[in-house]
Structure formats: structure tokens, C-alpha cells
Design a protein around this motif. Structure first.
Motif, PDB file in Angstrom:
ATOM      1  N   PHE A  83       0.813  -1.232   0.000  1.00  8.46           N
ATOM      2  CA  PHE A  83       0.000   0.000   0.000  1.00  8.46           C
ATOM      3  C   PHE A  83       0.838   1.270   0.000  1.00  8.46           C
ATOM      4  O   PHE A  83       0.293   2.372   0.094  1.00  8.46           O
ATOM      5  CB  PHE A  83      -0.967   0.053   1.183  1.00  8.46           C
ATOM      6  CG  PHE A  83      -2.083  -0.945   1.094  1.00  8.46           C
ATOM      7  CD1 PHE A  83      -2.372  -1.591  -0.086  1.00  8.46           C
ATOM      8  CD2 PHE A  83      -2.848  -1.239   2.204  1.00  8.46           C
ATOM      9  CE1 PHE A  83      -3.405  -2.508  -0.171  1.00  8.46           C
ATOM     10  CE2 PHE A  83      -3.892  -2.162   2.129  1.00  8.46           C
ATOM     11  CZ  PHE A  83      -4.167  -2.799   0.935  1.00  8.46           C
ATOM     12  N   CYS A  84       2.157   1.160  -0.088  1.00  7.92           N
ATOM     13  CA  CYS A  84       3.013   2.333  -0.013  1.00  7.92           C
ATOM     14  C   CYS A  84       4.253   2.102  -0.871  1.00  7.92           C
ATOM     15  O   CYS A  84       4.789   0.991  -0.900  1.00  7.92           O
ATOM     16  CB  CYS A  84       3.417   2.607   1.442  1.00  7.92           C
ATOM     17  SG  CYS A  84       4.422   4.088   1.673  1.00  7.92           S
ATOM     18  N   ALA A  85       4.678   3.149  -1.589  1.00  8.30           N
ATOM     19  CA  ALA A  85       5.900   3.083  -2.388  1.00  8.30           C
ATOM     20  C   ALA A  85       6.659   4.387  -2.183  1.00  8.30           C
ATOM     21  O   ALA A  85       6.065   5.463  -2.145  1.00  8.30           O
ATOM     22  CB  ALA A  85       5.572   2.871  -3.865  1.00  8.30           C
ATOM     23  N   VAL A  86       7.993   4.276  -2.059  1.00  9.25           N
ATOM     24  CA  VAL A  86       8.814   5.434  -1.716  1.00  9.25           C
ATOM     25  C   VAL A  86      10.027   5.480  -2.638  1.00  9.25           C
ATOM     26  O   VAL A  86      10.565   4.444  -3.037  1.00  9.25           O
ATOM     27  CB  VAL A  86       9.292   5.356  -0.246  1.00  9.25           C
ATOM     28  CG1 VAL A  86       9.954   6.658   0.177  1.00  9.25           C
ATOM     29  CG2 VAL A  86       8.150   5.027   0.686  1.00  9.25           C
ATOM     30  N   ASN A  87      10.461   6.696  -2.989  1.00  7.09           N
ATOM     31  CA  ASN A  87      11.745   6.902  -3.649  1.00  7.09           C
ATOM     32  C   ASN A  87      12.375   8.163  -3.064  1.00  7.09           C
ATOM     33  O   ASN A  87      11.793   8.795  -2.173  1.00  7.09           O
ATOM     34  CB  ASN A  87      11.569   6.950  -5.180  1.00  7.09           C
ATOM     35  CG  ASN A  87      10.842   8.182  -5.674  1.00  7.09           C
ATOM     36  OD1 ASN A  87      10.691   9.173  -4.966  1.00  7.09           O
ATOM     37  ND2 ASN A  87      10.360   8.131  -6.905  1.00  7.09           N
ATOM     38  N   PRO A  88      13.562   8.557  -3.516  1.00  4.46           N
ATOM     39  CA  PRO A  88      14.217   9.719  -2.882  1.00  4.46           C
ATOM     40  C   PRO A  88      13.486  11.046  -3.044  1.00  4.46           C
ATOM     41  O   PRO A  88      13.890  12.032  -2.429  1.00  4.46           O
ATOM     42  CB  PRO A  88      15.584   9.758  -3.587  1.00  4.46           C
ATOM     43  CG  PRO A  88      15.849   8.346  -3.976  1.00  4.46           C
ATOM     44  CD  PRO A  88      14.519   7.798  -4.357  1.00  4.46           C
ATOM     45  N   LYS A  89      12.412  11.102  -3.849  1.00  6.94           N
ATOM     46  CA  LYS A  89      11.660  12.343  -4.027  1.00  6.94           C
ATOM     47  C   LYS A  89      10.281  12.314  -3.392  1.00  6.94           C
ATOM     48  O   LYS A  89       9.840  13.300  -2.811  1.00  6.94           O
ATOM     49  CB  LYS A  89      11.494  12.646  -5.521  1.00  6.94           C
ATOM     50  CG  LYS A  89      12.715  13.184  -6.214  1.00  6.94           C
ATOM     51  CD  LYS A  89      12.335  13.583  -7.632  1.00  6.94           C
ATOM     52  CE  LYS A  89      13.519  14.178  -8.367  1.00  6.94           C
ATOM     53  NZ  LYS A  89      13.153  14.584  -9.744  1.00  6.94           N
ATOM     54  N   MET A 362       3.509  -0.931   4.473  1.00  3.09           N
ATOM     55  CA  MET A 362       4.882  -0.505   4.735  1.00  3.09           C
ATOM     56  C   MET A 362       5.552  -0.088   3.433  1.00  3.09           C
ATOM     57  O   MET A 362       5.444  -0.770   2.412  1.00  3.09           O
ATOM     58  CB  MET A 362       5.667  -1.652   5.383  1.00  3.09           C
ATOM     59  CG  MET A 362       6.996  -1.235   5.956  1.00  3.09           C
ATOM     60  SD  MET A 362       6.833  -0.233   7.457  1.00  3.09           S
ATOM     61  CE  MET A 362       6.302  -1.462   8.639  1.00  3.09           C
ATOM     62  N   GLY A 363       6.236   1.062   3.471  1.00  2.00           N
ATOM     63  CA  GLY A 363       7.057   1.509   2.350  1.00  2.00           C
ATOM     64  C   GLY A 363       8.527   1.350   2.677  1.00  2.00           C
ATOM     65  O   GLY A 363       8.920   1.344   3.846  1.00  2.00           O
ATOM     66  N   TRP A 364       9.359   1.267   1.621  1.00  2.00           N
ATOM     67  CA  TRP A 364      10.784   0.970   1.786  1.00  2.00           C
ATOM     68  C   TRP A 364      11.582   1.921   0.906  1.00  2.00           C
ATOM     69  O   TRP A 364      11.390   1.967  -0.297  1.00  2.00           O
ATOM     70  CB  TRP A 364      11.016  -0.484   1.418  1.00  2.00           C
ATOM     71  CG  TRP A 364      12.417  -0.914   1.084  1.00  2.00           C
ATOM     72  CD1 TRP A 364      12.970  -1.032  -0.157  1.00  2.00           C
ATOM     73  CD2 TRP A 364      13.419  -1.348   2.004  1.00  2.00           C
ATOM     74  NE1 TRP A 364      14.248  -1.492  -0.074  1.00  2.00           N
ATOM     75  CE2 TRP A 364      14.562  -1.694   1.248  1.00  2.00           C
ATOM     76  CE3 TRP A 364      13.473  -1.453   3.386  1.00  2.00           C
ATOM     77  CZ2 TRP A 364      15.731  -2.156   1.824  1.00  2.00           C
ATOM     78  CZ3 TRP A 364      14.639  -1.922   3.962  1.00  2.00           C
ATOM     79  CH2 TRP A 364      15.752  -2.269   3.194  1.00  2.00           C
ATOM     80  N   MET A 365      12.454   2.705   1.505  1.00  2.00           N
ATOM     81  CA  MET A 365      13.246   3.692   0.772  1.00  2.00           C
ATOM     82  C   MET A 365      14.452   3.023   0.115  1.00  2.00           C
ATOM     83  O   MET A 365      15.181   2.275   0.774  1.00  2.00           O
ATOM     84  CB  MET A 365      13.721   4.788   1.726  1.00  2.00           C
ATOM     85  CG  MET A 365      14.690   5.783   1.120  1.00  2.00           C
ATOM     86  SD  MET A 365      13.967   6.799  -0.168  1.00  2.00           S
ATOM     87  CE  MET A 365      13.071   7.991   0.835  1.00  2.00           C
ATOM     88  N   PRO A 366      14.702   3.282  -1.183  1.00  2.00           N
ATOM     89  CA  PRO A 366      15.937   2.777  -1.814  1.00  2.00           C
ATOM     90  C   PRO A 366      17.170   3.326  -1.110  1.00  2.00           C
ATOM     91  O   PRO A 366      17.139   4.386  -0.483  1.00  2.00           O
ATOM     92  CB  PRO A 366      15.835   3.300  -3.257  1.00  2.00           C
ATOM     93  CG  PRO A 366      14.388   3.601  -3.464  1.00  2.00           C
ATOM     94  CD  PRO A 366      13.835   3.987  -2.135  1.00  2.00           C
ATOM     95  N   LYS A 367      18.271   2.616  -1.257  1.00  2.00           N
ATOM     96  CA  LYS A 367      19.486   2.958  -0.514  1.00  2.00           C
ATOM     97  C   LYS A 367      19.978   4.368  -0.837  1.00  2.00           C
ATOM     98  O   LYS A 367      20.510   5.070   0.025  1.00  2.00           O
ATOM     99  CB  LYS A 367      20.570   1.933  -0.859  1.00  2.00           C
ATOM    100  CG  LYS A 367      21.663   1.784   0.175  1.00  2.00           C
ATOM    101  CD  LYS A 367      21.150   1.230   1.474  1.00  2.00           C
ATOM    102  CE  LYS A 367      22.252   0.894   2.444  1.00  2.00           C
ATOM    103  NZ  LYS A 367      23.012  -0.282   2.068  1.00  2.00           N
TER     104      LYS A 367
END
Length: 534
Positions: A83-89, A362-367
Motif C-alpha cells: 500500500f506504499c511506495a517510496v523513492n528519494p523524491k 509498509m514503504g521501503w526507501m531505496p538505498k
């Protein structure tokens, strides 16, 4: 009195004798250890009482309330998605919406209470089930929905100011709802979707064509799909309790493990960096399990651990740079993390982050989006009922210097190859970048969509031409023109780019010189005013 003293003395002597006898075996073992060479099994077993790991003391910490995203109506749809997606922006969250499906896209810095009138991405006619950011363009996101379509969206550089209803690309090929969306890790414009019709489709977003349609490989509902490191294979977990390794370009099952977990509840499988497979599922007694599998020998798991008897499906998040797997259960209030190593027992428990509220997703930020100055090795975006709360995982270090062992080179935003090259059989790992200097993202480029089919070409075509105008596929009206986006740039235009950069530098220098002259004039005028000359 004397008799009592004598009895006490004799008792003490007997105690000392017993004590020496009890300690004698340990003393003999230590003497054998000292006599044995350093590499002997005796010496090794004595030393490895506590396994050494730089991640043993990783701890999680939620951010302060003013750094959370409040008043978000998180979706209540019954589907085991993050239900969540994350990137550096941006952070994107699937939300409740009347009259269709929608998700919200927020710039990372827009924390605090989110107004109810904040614009959303609302082009689907049914609830959105899964979303995924493009790894090669931080402004492009794909979504799958109950309306049986996959849509690709271009998010403006500074976020939404108006509701976004027109996607750049609509991909129609599933006959039932689309619950799984995942981008290819190294090839530009390649997107995989899986639906409740048990069909997996690999798309070229740049041509809106089906590259591969895999119809007969899954007899039941697909729970999840995960690409391997170079995108040559993917693994899937299915309701028939099987884990399959599939080569999409050949359309074949390379390996299959039946009854990877014997429980009837949902399981998940992900590829690790070394090619092994990590699975989560349930036992026959409904106990939650973790397992590690070698694709060369799927008869027995390399490791199998039982966690607890909770009901929520376990969602694994894997960091290929540190080989740490984070496991979050839907409805749980904790995040467990494990280190995967090459020596038995392979799966090593590290620690657990525990909070009070259960997580809806849960969302997960790329490294490349983490703060390397604070030794941050992972960041989660935990969804509550009406809030998104970032949780920071940190390795405690005293030094302020860059920690090379925590931040090896990681996958960057540049695609390794074009879709045409991947279809032609090329395989390559991701292009790595260093995090030593705080990463500065490159300027995003526009996705180009053309109507030709790659599969009709006898050899890989040249990179797509510049300037794309995307329209909906044939199932939609051809007159529905859509905005242009970009995920790819034409190869061979290096000279033109250099000329543009040089022209821009020259114009900036002229602008700086003109502003300097203007500042000088204003300062002179100000000094005359202060001296009373005017």
C-alpha cells in the motif's frame, strides 16, 4: 563450640574439594584449547560463542510527530500489498476513494497534516491494489487496479497541484484485477504485471506492447513476484504452495518447489543478491515461517525458522548491499530483521523494532535516498489507519566519517540497457553508484512511446527517438492524447548535450555579470542616500 568450629572447617574443606572437581573438566578443556592450533575445531568453537556482525546493534527509531504524514485515509481494501511506495523524491500511499481508485503522492518534505483537498492520482475506475516507482526515473510510477488495467503516471517535479486523471500509458491485457506491479531492475521501460487471472505479462512501456505473456505457468492465484539482481529471471509464490523460478524470455519454469510452506495462508518469495531465494509463509499448524532456498537444490531448505503464531502475512524487504532482510507482518506492531550469511545457520536473527500501533502497510526507501551522515541503513514508512510514520534504522557509530563497510556501491538510477537489448537476450547487472558524496540525482528524462512492436524486429532496434507523445492503447480512443513523459534518452546525442551545457554555462555567466553590475549600482545609490547626497 570447638566441635562446631571443626565441623565448619571440615565442611569448607569438602566444599573446596567439590569445587575443584567441578572446575576440573573446564580447566582440562582450556588446557586442550591452549595446546591446540588456532585453526583447530576446538579453538574455533570456543571463540564463536557470540557471532560477530556489524549489524548486531542496529536499532529502529520513529521520527517525531511533526515529521510524519498525518490525516491520510489509508486504503481498507483486502489485499496483501504494501500500500506504499517510496523513492528519494516522493512517498505514494494508496488511499480510500469514492467512485474509483486513487493514491496520494507527496514530496518527502511535505510532512505534517495533509489537507483533505490535497490532489490525488485518480484515473482508475476501481480500487488501486499495488503501486511501484520506476527505478530509472523518480517521477514515474505505475499502478495496478481492480479495473483490470495497469497505468503509468508522470508526477510533476514539485508534486501535484491538481488531481491527476490522465495517465501517460494505459496497459490493458488482464481479464481480472491486477494486484502485482514491479519494474525490471536493469532494463529501461520494462514492467511486469500479474493479475488474478493467473497471468503474468511483461510490458514495454515505451511501445505499450506486450513483450511476453505467461498464461499457463500458474494454476492458481499469484501472491507475489520478485526479479533477480540482473533481471534475467523472476521467482513467484502461488496459492498452490509452490515457488517457481521463471525465465520470462523463454517462457519456461526453470525450477519449482512444491509445498515450500505447507500452510494455506499467503506466502512470499524474493530473490537475494547471490541468487538464493528467501521465502515467508505458514506451517501446517499456522505458525509463521522463514526459509532460505538454493535454486540448484530445492529438495530441502538451507534454513527454516519458525517465528510465531500470528495471522498476518509476512512482507520481506531485502537490502542487497548489506544482506539484511527486514520482515514486517501485516497487523503486527514490530519489524524483525535478519542477516543472511554464507555459513550455517545462514539466517541470523539481529533484533526487533517494536511499536504500539499495528501497521496497515509498509514503504521501503531505496538505498540512495538514505542519510549516510547518520549511518542510516534503512528507512521504512509505516502506514497507520490515518498516518504514515517514517522509521529510521541506524547502526551506532562514533565516527562522523563515511562508513565504507555500511555503504558499498549501490544500484543507481541509470538503466543498464534498453528494452530492445533485453528482448534480444542481453543480461547485465545494475549500474552502481557510490554514496560517499551525498548523492545528487541527475535531471530526469522523458519517456518515449512509439507504436511499433519490438517482437517483430529481427534484431534489437536503435534507441527510441527523442520526444514522445503517448496515447492510450487500441482499446481506448485514439484521439485521447496524453502528456509526454520520459524514461529514456536517445543514445549518441552526447555532442548535442555538451553544446547545450556549454551554452547554458555561457548564459549563466552573462547573467551573473549583469547582476553583479546591478548590485554595484544599487550599493552606490544606497551609499549616496546614507551620506545625504540625494
Amino acid at each position: 563450640m570447638e566441635a562446631r568450629i571443626v565441623s565448619l572447617a571440615s565442611g569448607k574443606e569438602e566444599y573446596n574439594i567439590c569445587k575443584s572437581r567441578l572446575h576440573r573438566p573446564g580447566q582440562r578443556a582450556r588446557e586442550r584449547l591452549l595446546r591446540s592450533p588456532p585453526s583447530s575445531p576446538a579453538a574455533m568453537s570456543f571463540r564463536k560463542v557470540v557471532r560477530q556482525s556489524k549489524f548486531r546493534h542496529v536499532f529502529g527509531q520513529p521520527v517525531k510527530n511533526d515529521q510524519c504524514y498525518d490525516d491520510i485515509r489509508v486504503s481498507r481494501v483486502t489485499w496483501d500489498s504494501t500500500f506504499c511506495a517510496v523513492n528519494p523524491k516522493f512517498v505514494a500511499v494508496i488511499i480510500e476513494a469514492s467512485g474509483g481508485g486513487a493514491f496520494m503522492v507527496l514530496p518527502l518534505q511535505k510532512t505534517g497534516r495533509i489537507d483533505k483537498s490535497y490532489p490525488t492520482v485518480c484515473g482508475h475506475t476501481g480500487p488501486v491494489l499495488d503501486i511501484d516507482w520506476c527505478p530509472h526515473n523518480d517521477n514515474v510510477i505505475a499502478s495496478g487496479s481492480e479495473d483490470c488495467t495497469v497505468m503509468v503516471w508522470q508526477i510533476p517535479e514539485n508534486g501535484l497541484t491538481l488531481p491527476l486523471t490522465e495517465p501517460v500509458v494505459v496497459l490493458e491485457g488482464h481479464s481480472k484485477r491486477v494486484g502485482i506491479i514491479t519494474w525490471h531492475p536493469t532494463a529501461r521501460n520494462v514492467l511486469l504485471s500479474a493479475g488474478c487471472d493467473n497471468v503474468v505479462i511483461v510490458w514495454n512501456v515505451g511501445t505499450t506492447e506486450e513483450l511476453y505473456r505467461l498464461e499457463d505457468l500458474h494454476p492458481d492465484l499469484i501472491y507475489n513476484v520478485s526479479w533477480n539482481r540482473d533481471g534475467s529471471l523472476f521467482c513467484s509464490a502461488c496459492k498452490d504452495k509452490s515457488v517457481r523460478i521463471i525465465d520470462p524470455r523463454r517462457g519456461q519454469v526453470v525450477a519449482e518447489k512444491e509445498k515450500a510452506h505447507e500452510g494455506a495462508r499467503p506466502m512470499r518469495a524474493i530473490f537475494l543478491a547471490d541468487g538464493k531465494i528467501f521465502t515467508t509463509g505458514f506451517s501446517r499448524m499456522s505458525e509463521r515461517q522463514l526459509a532460505l532456498w538454493d535454486p540448484e537444490n530445492l529438495e530441502e531448505p538451507m534454513a527454516l525458522q519458525e517465528l510465531d503464531s500470528s495471522n498476518g502475512a509476512l512482507l520481506p524487504f531485502y537490502d542487497p548491499d548489506t544482506n539484511v532482510v527486514y520482515v514486517c507482518g501485516k497487523g503486527d506492531s514490530s519489524i524483525r530483521y535478519f542477516e543472511i550469511t554464507a555459513e550455517a545457520p545462514y539466517i541470523h536473527f539481529l533484533n526487533t523494532f517494536t511499536s504500539k500501533e499495528p501497521q496497515r502497510g509498509m514503504g521501503w526507501m531505496p538505498k540512495r535516498g538514505l542519510d549516510v551522515n547518520k549511518c542510516e541503513i534503512a528507512r521504512f514508512y509505516k502506514l497507520h489507519e490515518r498516518k504514515c510514520e517514517p522509521i529510521i534504522m541506524t547502526v551506532p557509530r562514533k565516527s562522523d566519517l563515511f562508513q565504507d563497510d555500511l555503504y558499498p556501491d549501490t544500484a543507481g538510477p541509470e538503466a543498464t540497457m534498453e528494452a530492445e537489448e533485453w528482448v534480444a537476450g542481453k543480461t547485465a547487472g545494475p549500474i552502481l553508484i557510490s554514496l560517499r558524496e551525498a548523492y545528487v540525482p541527475t535531471k530526469q528524462r522523458d519517456l518515449k512511446v512509439s507504436r511499433r512492436s519490438l517482437l517483430q524486429d529481427s534484431r534489437p532496434a536503435a534507441a527510441p527517438s527523442a520526444g514522445l507523445s503517448a496515447t492510450h492503447p487500441s482499446a481506448m480512443s485514439q484521439s485521447a492524447a496524453t502528456p509526454a513523459i520520459s524514461i529514456s534518452a536517445a543514445s549518441g546525442d552526447g555532442g548535442q548535450v555538451i553544446e547545450e551545457v556549454l551554452r547554458e554555462v555561457a548564459s549563466l555567466r552573462m547573467l551573473v555579470a549583469a547582476q553583479g553590475e546591478r548590485i554595484g549600482r544599487l550599493e552606490e545609490q544606497l551609499s549616496r542616500i546614507e551620506n545625504g547626497d540625494v
